[in-house]
Design a protein around this motif. Structure first.
Motif, PDB file in Angstrom:
ATOM      1  N   LEU A 351       0.843  -1.197   0.000  1.00  0.00           N
ATOM      2  CA  LEU A 351       0.000   0.000   0.000  1.00  0.00           C
ATOM      3  C   LEU A 351       0.877   1.246   0.000  1.00  0.00           C
ATOM      4  O   LEU A 351       1.864   1.322   0.749  1.00  0.00           O
ATOM      5  N   GLU A 352       0.512   2.217  -0.833  1.00  0.00           N
ATOM      6  CA  GLU A 352       1.179   3.524  -0.862  1.00  0.00           C
ATOM      7  C   GLU A 352       0.152   4.592  -0.509  1.00  0.00           C
ATOM      8  O   GLU A 352      -1.011   4.513  -0.928  1.00  0.00           O
ATOM      9  N   SER A 353       0.586   5.596   0.262  1.00  0.00           N
ATOM     10  CA  SER A 353      -0.377   6.605   0.704  1.00  0.00           C
ATOM     11  C   SER A 353       0.311   7.894   1.123  1.00  0.00           C
ATOM     12  O   SER A 353       1.533   7.966   1.249  1.00  0.00           O
ATOM     13  N   GLU A 355      -0.325  10.215   4.587  1.00  0.00           N
ATOM     14  CA  GLU A 355      -0.903   9.873   5.890  1.00  0.00           C
ATOM     15  C   GLU A 355      -0.904  11.059   6.838  1.00  0.00           C
ATOM     16  O   GLU A 355       0.038  11.862   6.837  1.00  0.00           O
ATOM     17  N   ASN A 394      -5.806   7.582   6.374  1.00  0.00           N
ATOM     18  CA  ASN A 394      -5.039   6.993   5.273  1.00  0.00           C
ATOM     19  C   ASN A 394      -5.609   7.388   3.915  1.00  0.00           C
ATOM     20  O   ASN A 394      -6.732   7.017   3.575  1.00  0.00           O
ATOM     21  N   PHE A 396      -4.912   6.292   0.705  1.00  0.00           N
ATOM     22  CA  PHE A 396      -4.197   5.299  -0.088  1.00  0.00           C
ATOM     23  C   PHE A 396      -4.297   5.660  -1.574  1.00  0.00           C
ATOM     24  O   PHE A 396      -5.387   5.697  -2.147  1.00  0.00           O
ATOM     25  N   THR A 399      -2.793   0.500  -4.070  1.00  0.00           N
ATOM     26  CA  THR A 399      -2.722  -0.666  -3.192  1.00  0.00           C
ATOM     27  C   THR A 399      -2.919  -1.940  -4.007  1.00  0.00           C
ATOM     28  O   THR A 399      -3.425  -1.907  -5.133  1.00  0.00           O
ATOM     29  N   ALA A 404      -6.829   2.941  -5.400  1.00  0.00           N
ATOM     30  CA  ALA A 404      -6.960   3.902  -4.311  1.00  0.00           C
ATOM     31  C   ALA A 404      -8.209   3.645  -3.465  1.00  0.00           C
ATOM     32  O   ALA A 404      -9.245   3.199  -3.966  1.00  0.00           O
ATOM     33  N   LYS A 601       4.858   4.115   2.597  1.00  0.00           N
ATOM     34  CA  LYS A 601       4.826   2.804   1.944  1.00  0.00           C
ATOM     35  C   LYS A 601       4.808   1.750   3.040  1.00  0.00           C
ATOM     36  O   LYS A 601       5.657   1.750   3.928  1.00  0.00           O
TER      37      LYS A 601
END
Length: 622
Positions: A351-353, A355, A394, A396, A399, A404, A601
């Motif tokens: 998962l990339e986000s 935050e 979050n 995202f 993912t 997203a 990440k």
């Protein structure tokens, strides 16, 4: 995490699972270590004497509460009725550690993508049961210890929920199974939470008696023939399941079958909410009674679990996604899980986000009381009389759930009850708890939403998250927004669920290089059991909306900008939705630190409870 094997008898005692049929299943293929440290070997073996009552119900009344969950199945019809089978299980030995007593009921379904299976009324219950297209759909289970039990009933609940998703109420019931009149009758009585669930008094079919049909069975089902529970456990609608699995079973037994006789046989339902009340409203009509004196069944690892190589085929690498060099070590999946909607979840999950995280203190007693009531094997870490809770917002951006989505969760930090409770000085800030080497992250609530550019990733995140990790994600999507404002100097988050406000955040985010901001580059991989995926048994019966409790490892790479919470510029408010807001609203949450990460990440590994057959054989030597 302490590991215990399931019960084994001393070498001087008779061999367990002695029937020659069991020899093909002597070697476990897999194992699962549950939240109590008990190893559940697979396939799961059970021996019993059984009474089964097959009957008909009003199909619309029966299916309406399951249809409301968005089930991808539809009931098999016999005339205009559906078939329900009620099992009364006198387990005399099992891989759960010995004997226990149970009752469940199930119906029969087919996938919604196919034409509904409609059989003539004269086909009766056996017509549906024997149809090759029919899938067994488990609806309710009530589990109890037996007079000779060594805790096998409790193990059956925790393992059954975690491995198969079974709708076993987390609290044990009180069941009795007795042969009467020189073994010509069976009396079964079940109760739960102080209320009657069911009573059965039946003249069992006897071999050689007039009207008795004797059916020898030795069969192994297809890999997806059994459905372990309602979708997402039906948690939010009181079904008390965990998650939905598909699995195979093998059976060897002799069944003695005879028509139900209302002159000699009786079946009555009580008023307990878990077991009795649903079926009581379906107009159940008994048709056939079955007795099996030699029932043997093996349940296999759910078919949703697949190998890393199979997951790689189903989820091929996309060179445009997860481009940071840090991801390269995780390019190849180790495992995969195909959820109840047929979506492949590759593991580790990436998962990339961006935050925002708010760390603060709560009243420890108020916070932990509802979790302590679940008989948790953990205890909160303390700073004075406070506990730390972290609230995550979050955003995202990509993912392995399919793209997203937007989410918020909160967690506390705990240690095992086997150790002395960790109490830190009152001047310790939240980071002192979070960074402590003994701290375990304990997830409490998750509210998941699609994003404006989502392709259904939020729904996938719920189903996969519950099934794999047991996450307390409410089965119904919420509505969350995450927006940068004032030239990316602020974040405004708004979350709602079931048309009620859950949470709102308006925060000036810490800026790199600004006065009072500490910038922390992170690149870390946790230990294998550092994260606890949800309350024990999901806390389903107490409104926690989890699935099951897992332990797993995580890895993170990000930059965190940290600064003290400023009430003059920052605000955090909770609403009145029952799932997310109402619990934390009672804990007197006080924000202390705010964190912003523009490059977050994270990945989550397959839960550590899953072990190989070789390891399971070492731990369960019988």
């Amino acid at each position: 995490m302490g590991i215990r094997a399931s019960k084994c008898f001393e070498p001087s005692e008779p061999r367990r699972f002695a029937d020659p049929w069991w020899r093909k299943y002597d070697k476990p293929t897999d194992g699962y270590v549950d939240c109590s440290g008990v190893c559940n070997r697979l396939p799961l073996r059970l021996e019993s004497t059984e009474v089964i009552i097959h009957g008909l119900v009003d199909a619309k009344k029966m299916w309406s509460s399951f249809e409301a969950l968005g089930e991808p199945f539809q009931p098999v019809l016999v005339g205009d009725k559906a078939v329900v089978s009620i099992w009364f299980n006198n387990f005399i030995d099992t891989d759960c550690g010995g004997a226990y007593i149970e009752t469940w009921y199930n119906t029969f379904v087919t996938p919604k993508g196919e034409e509904q299976l409609k059989l003539p009324a004269e086909a009766g219950p056996m017509g549906a049961i024997a149809d090759p297209k029919a899938l067994a759909y488990l609806q309710r289970v009530l589990c109890s210890e037996s007079p000779t039990s060594t805790g096998a009933g409790k193990v059956a609940i925790e393992g059954g929920r975690a491995v198969f998703g079974f709708p076993k109420h987390p609290k044990l019931g009180t069941n009795t199974f007795e042969y009467k009149d020189d073994k010509k009758k069976v009396e079964f009585n079940g109760s739960h939470s102080g209320k009657k669930a069911v009573s059965l008094n039946v003249d069992i079919p006897l071999e050689g008696a007039e009207g008795t049909l004797v059916v020898p069975l030795e069969v192994e089902s297809g890999p997806d023939a059994f459905i372990g529970a309602p979708i997402n456990g039906g948690t939010s609608k009181g079904h008390n399941g965990s998650h939905q699995t598909r699995y195979a079973s093998a059976v060897k037994c002799t069944q003695h079958v005879k028509p139900w006789d209302s002159k000699t046989d009786s079946l009555n339902f009580g008023d307990d909410e878990h077991y009795a009340m649903p079926i009581k409203s379906w107009d159940f009509e008994p048709i056939l009674k079955v007795h099996s004196p030699d029932f043997k069944i093996a349940a296999f690892k759910p078919s949703g679990w697949i190998s890393g190589s199979e997951a790689e085929k189903r989820c091929p690498k996309d060179e445009k996604r997860f481009t940071d060099p840090w991801w390269r070590k995780y390019d190849k999946p180790t495992d995969g899980y195909v959820d109840c909607s047929g979506v492949c979840n590759r593991l580790p999950l990436r998962l990339e986000s961006t935050e925002v995280i708010i760390h603060g203190f709560v009243d420890a007693k108020s916070m932990w009381s509802s979790f302590e009531a679940l008989d948790e094997p953990f205890q909160p870490m303390l700073v004075g009389d406070k506990a730390v809770v972290s609230i995550w917002f979050n955003n995202f951006t990509d993912t392995d759930c399919g793209g997203a989505y937007i989410e918020t969760w909160y967690n506390t930090f705990v240690t095992s009850k086997d150790e002395e409770q960790l109490k830190l000085p009152e001047d310790t800030d939240p980071m002192g708890v979070i960074a402590h080497p003994k701290a375990l992250v304990y997830l409490q609530r998750v509210l998941c939403s699609e994003s404006p550019k989502s392709t259904g990733a939020g729904k996938v995140a719920i189903e996969g998250g519950r099934a794999i990790f047991g996450f307390p994600k409410h089965p119904e999507l919420g509505t969350n927004t995450f927006e940068y404002k004032d030239d990316n100097k602020k974040v405004v988050f708004s979350g709602s669920h079931s048309s009620k406000k859950a949470v709102s955040l308006d925060v000036v985010i810490p800026q790199e290089g600004a006065e009072g901001t500490i910038t922390v580059p992170l690149e870390v991989e946790s230990g294998p059991d550092a994260f606890i995926g949800g309350p024990r048994n999901g806390g389903t019966h107490e409104g926690h909306n989890g699935a099951h409790q897992s332990r797993y490892a995580s890895a993170v790479k990000c930059t965190q900008h940290v600064k003290a919470w400023d009430p003059s510029t920052d605000s955090l408010e909770f609403g009145n939705d029952e799932h997310y807001a109402m619990p934390i609203k009672k804990w007197d949450f006080k924000p202390v630190l705010k964190v912003h990460s523009p490059d977050f990440k994270v990945l989550a590994h397959k839960p550590s409870g899953w072990i190989s057959g070789k390891d399971a054989q070492k731990r369960v030597k019988c």
